[in-house]
Write a protein that holds these residues in place. Structure first.
Motif, PDB file in Angstrom:
ATOM      1  N   LYS A 154      39.900  23.525  40.256  1.00  0.00           N
ATOM      2  CA  LYS A 154      40.112  22.212  41.110  1.00  0.00           C
ATOM      3  C   LYS A 154      40.360  21.794  42.324  1.00  0.00           C
ATOM      4  O   LYS A 154      40.668  20.990  42.733  1.00  0.00           O
ATOM      5  N   THR A 155      40.775  23.033  43.003  1.00  0.00           N
ATOM      6  CA  THR A 155      41.765  22.988  44.389  1.00  0.00           C
ATOM      7  C   THR A 155      40.624  22.972  45.250  1.00  0.00           C
ATOM      8  O   THR A 155      40.255  21.877  46.745  1.00  0.00           O
ATOM      9  N   GLY A 156      39.114  22.978  44.865  1.00  0.00           N
ATOM     10  CA  GLY A 156      37.919  22.831  46.419  1.00  0.00           C
ATOM     11  C   GLY A 156      37.939  24.019  47.134  1.00  0.00           C
ATOM     12  O   GLY A 156      36.781  24.161  48.154  1.00  0.00           O
ATOM     13  N   SER A 157      38.647  24.377  47.260  1.00  0.00           N
ATOM     14  CA  SER A 157      39.186  25.518  47.974  1.00  0.00           C
ATOM     15  C   SER A 157      38.448  27.164  47.957  1.00  0.00           C
ATOM     16  O   SER A 157      38.213  27.390  47.279  1.00  0.00           O
ATOM     17  N   HIS A 158      37.907  27.943  49.040  1.00  0.00           N
ATOM     18  CA  HIS A 158      36.861  28.482  48.728  1.00  0.00           C
ATOM     19  C   HIS A 158      37.826  29.854  48.382  1.00  0.00           C
ATOM     20  O   HIS A 158      36.377  30.088  47.751  1.00  0.00           O
ATOM     21  N   TYR A 159      38.738  29.744  49.142  1.00  0.00           N
ATOM     22  CA  TYR A 159      39.227  30.750  48.717  1.00  0.00           C
ATOM     23  C   TYR A 159      39.734  30.979  47.063  1.00  0.00           C
ATOM     24  O   TYR A 159      39.917  31.844  46.800  1.00  0.00           O
ATOM     25  N   MET A 160      40.194  29.935  46.554  1.00  0.00           N
ATOM     26  CA  MET A 160      40.347  29.465  45.036  1.00  0.00           C
ATOM     27  C   MET A 160      39.644  29.615  43.869  1.00  0.00           C
ATOM     28  O   MET A 160      39.747  30.239  43.144  1.00  0.00           O
ATOM     29  N   THR A 161      38.713  29.273  44.896  1.00  0.00           N
ATOM     30  CA  THR A 161      37.539  28.830  43.468  1.00  0.00           C
ATOM     31  C   THR A 161      36.865  29.978  43.142  1.00  0.00           C
ATOM     32  O   THR A 161      35.343  30.121  42.240  1.00  0.00           O
ATOM     33  N   ASN A 162      37.029  31.264  44.166  1.00  0.00           N
ATOM     34  CA  ASN A 162      36.217  32.741  44.018  1.00  0.00           C
ATOM     35  C   ASN A 162      36.643  33.892  43.931  1.00  0.00           C
ATOM     36  O   ASN A 162      37.068  34.894  44.117  1.00  0.00           O
ATOM     37  N   ALA A 163      38.795  33.509  43.311  1.00  0.00           N
ATOM     38  CA  ALA A 163      39.401  34.155  42.463  1.00  0.00           C
ATOM     39  C   ALA A 163      38.941  35.291  41.228  1.00  0.00           C
ATOM     40  O   ALA A 163      38.273  34.275  40.804  1.00  0.00           O
ATOM     41  N   GLU A 164      38.973  36.356  41.872  1.00  0.00           N
ATOM     42  CA  GLU A 164      38.438  36.937  40.460  1.00  0.00           C
ATOM     43  C   GLU A 164      40.007  37.134  38.940  1.00  0.00           C
ATOM     44  O   GLU A 164      40.579  37.173  39.410  1.00  0.00           O
ATOM     45  N   TRP A 165      39.311  37.244  37.785  1.00  0.00           N
ATOM     46  CA  TRP A 165      40.156  37.398  37.399  1.00  0.00           C
ATOM     47  C   TRP A 165      39.632  38.311  35.844  1.00  0.00           C
ATOM     48  O   TRP A 165      39.057  38.679  35.647  1.00  0.00           O
ATOM     49  N   GLY A 166      40.946  38.817  35.640  1.00  0.00           N
ATOM     50  CA  GLY A 166      41.046  39.922  34.925  1.00  0.00           C
ATOM     51  C   GLY A 166      41.557  39.594  33.156  1.00  0.00           C
ATOM     52  O   GLY A 166      41.565  40.740  32.619  1.00  0.00           O
ATOM     53  N   CYS A 167      41.502  38.442  33.066  1.00  0.00           N
ATOM     54  CA  CYS A 167      41.524  37.595  31.614  1.00  0.00           C
ATOM     55  C   CYS A 167      41.413  39.124  30.679  1.00  0.00           C
ATOM     56  O   CYS A 167      41.244  39.146  29.407  1.00  0.00           O
ATOM     57  N   ASP A 168      39.664  38.807  30.612  1.00  0.00           N
ATOM     58  CA  ASP A 168      38.666  39.701  28.929  1.00  0.00           C
ATOM     59  C   ASP A 168      38.691  40.843  29.197  1.00  0.00           C
ATOM     60  O   ASP A 168      38.699  40.893  28.642  1.00  0.00           O
ATOM     61  N   ASP A 169      39.997  41.045  30.326  1.00  0.00           N
ATOM     62  CA  ASP A 169      40.014  42.276  30.018  1.00  0.00           C
ATOM     63  C   ASP A 169      41.431  42.779  29.874  1.00  0.00           C
ATOM     64  O   ASP A 169      42.516  44.294  29.823  1.00  0.00           O
ATOM     65  N   GLY A 170      42.481  41.830  29.077  1.00  0.00           N
ATOM     66  CA  GLY A 170      43.694  42.028  29.050  1.00  0.00           C
ATOM     67  C   GLY A 170      44.438  42.065  29.853  1.00  0.00           C
ATOM     68  O   GLY A 170      45.830  41.758  29.480  1.00  0.00           O
ATOM     69  N   VAL A 171      44.067  41.593  30.757  1.00  0.00           N
ATOM     70  CA  VAL A 171      45.262  41.643  32.699  1.00  0.00           C
ATOM     71  C   VAL A 171      45.326  40.156  33.016  1.00  0.00           C
ATOM     72  O   VAL A 171      44.218  39.763  33.447  1.00  0.00           O
ATOM     73  N   HIS A 172      45.959  39.481  32.270  1.00  0.00           N
ATOM     74  CA  HIS A 172      46.545  38.222  32.674  1.00  0.00           C
ATOM     75  C   HIS A 172      46.611  38.088  34.675  1.00  0.00           C
ATOM     76  O   HIS A 172      47.857  37.445  34.899  1.00  0.00           O
ATOM     77  N   LYS A 173      45.851  38.194  35.469  1.00  0.00           N
ATOM     78  CA  LYS A 173      45.671  38.197  36.991  1.00  0.00           C
ATOM     79  C   LYS A 173      44.814  37.644  37.214  1.00  0.00           C
ATOM     80  O   LYS A 173      43.229  38.180  37.067  1.00  0.00           O
ATOM     81  N   GLY A 174      45.458  36.767  38.478  1.00  0.00           N
ATOM     82  CA  GLY A 174      43.786  36.647  39.649  1.00  0.00           C
ATOM     83  C   GLY A 174      43.771  37.685  40.874  1.00  0.00           C
ATOM     84  O   GLY A 174      45.229  37.841  41.479  1.00  0.00           O
ATOM     85  N   TRP A 175      43.041  37.831  41.321  1.00  0.00           N
ATOM     86  CA  TRP A 175      42.976  38.546  42.702  1.00  0.00           C
ATOM     87  C   TRP A 175      41.850  37.666  44.023  1.00  0.00           C
ATOM     88  O   TRP A 175      40.687  36.878  43.395  1.00  0.00           O
ATOM     89  N   ILE A 176      42.492  38.123  44.633  1.00  0.00           N
ATOM     90  CA  ILE A 176      41.529  36.698  45.899  1.00  0.00           C
ATOM     91  C   ILE A 176      41.592  38.097  47.155  1.00  0.00           C
ATOM     92  O   ILE A 176      43.024  38.374  48.057  1.00  0.00           O
ATOM     93  N   ILE A 177      41.231  38.116  48.420  1.00  0.00           N
ATOM     94  CA  ILE A 177      41.219  38.799  49.785  1.00  0.00           C
ATOM     95  C   ILE A 177      40.776  37.707  50.387  1.00  0.00           C
ATOM     96  O   ILE A 177      40.006  36.972  50.462  1.00  0.00           O
ATOM     97  N   VAL A 178      42.139  37.630  51.170  1.00  0.00           N
ATOM     98  CA  VAL A 178      41.358  36.719  52.358  1.00  0.00           C
ATOM     99  C   VAL A 178      42.167  37.162  54.208  1.00  0.00           C
ATOM    100  O   VAL A 178      42.365  38.194  53.818  1.00  0.00           O
TER     101      VAL A 178
END
Length: 92
Positions: A26-50
Motif C-alpha cells: 500500500k505504500t506504493g514505494s518502489h522499494y516496498m512493493t518489491n520486497a521479497e518475503w520468506g513466509c511461505d517457507d516459514g521465515v516470517h521476514k521480508g528483505w529489500i536491497i536499496v
C-alpha cells in the motif's frame, strides 16, 4: 552510493504475514512493493536491497512502524585479490 540489505520481521501467523505485506504494498514505494518475503517457507521476514548514502537514509525509507526493529546491513563485494592481500598480511 552504498548498497544495503533491509530485513524486517513480523509475527508468524498467516494474518500477520498478510497485514505486513499489505502494508508494504500500500505504500506504493518502489522499494516496498518489491520486497521479497520468506513466509511461505516459514521465515516470517521480508528483505529489500536499496542504494543509499547511509543507514539513517535507509531507515527513513521504511514505514515508521518497521523502522526501529529493522536490521540494516551495508553490503560489500570482494575480489580474490583483496582477500588474498588480507590473508597474506596475516600469515606467519
Amino acid at each position: 552510493m552504498a548498497r544495503f540489505l533491509i530485513e524486517v520481521e513480523h509475527e508468524a501467523e498467516k494474518m500477520a504475514c498478510a497485514r505486513a505485506i499489505q502494508f508494504f504494498l500500500k505504500t506504493g514505494s518502489h522499494y516496498m512493493t518489491n520486497a521479497e518475503w520468506g513466509c511461505d517457507d516459514g521465515v516470517h521476514k521480508g528483505w529489500i536491497i536499496v542504494e543509499a548514502n547511509s543507514k539513517e537514509e535507509v531507515r527513513r525509507i521504511l514505514p515508521p512502524n518497521f523502522r526501529s526493529d529493522a536490521l540494516i546491513v551495508e553490503l560489500s563485494k570482494f575480489t580474490m585479490e583483496q582477500i588474498n592481500d588480507v590473508l597474506s598480511s596475516h600469515e606467519g
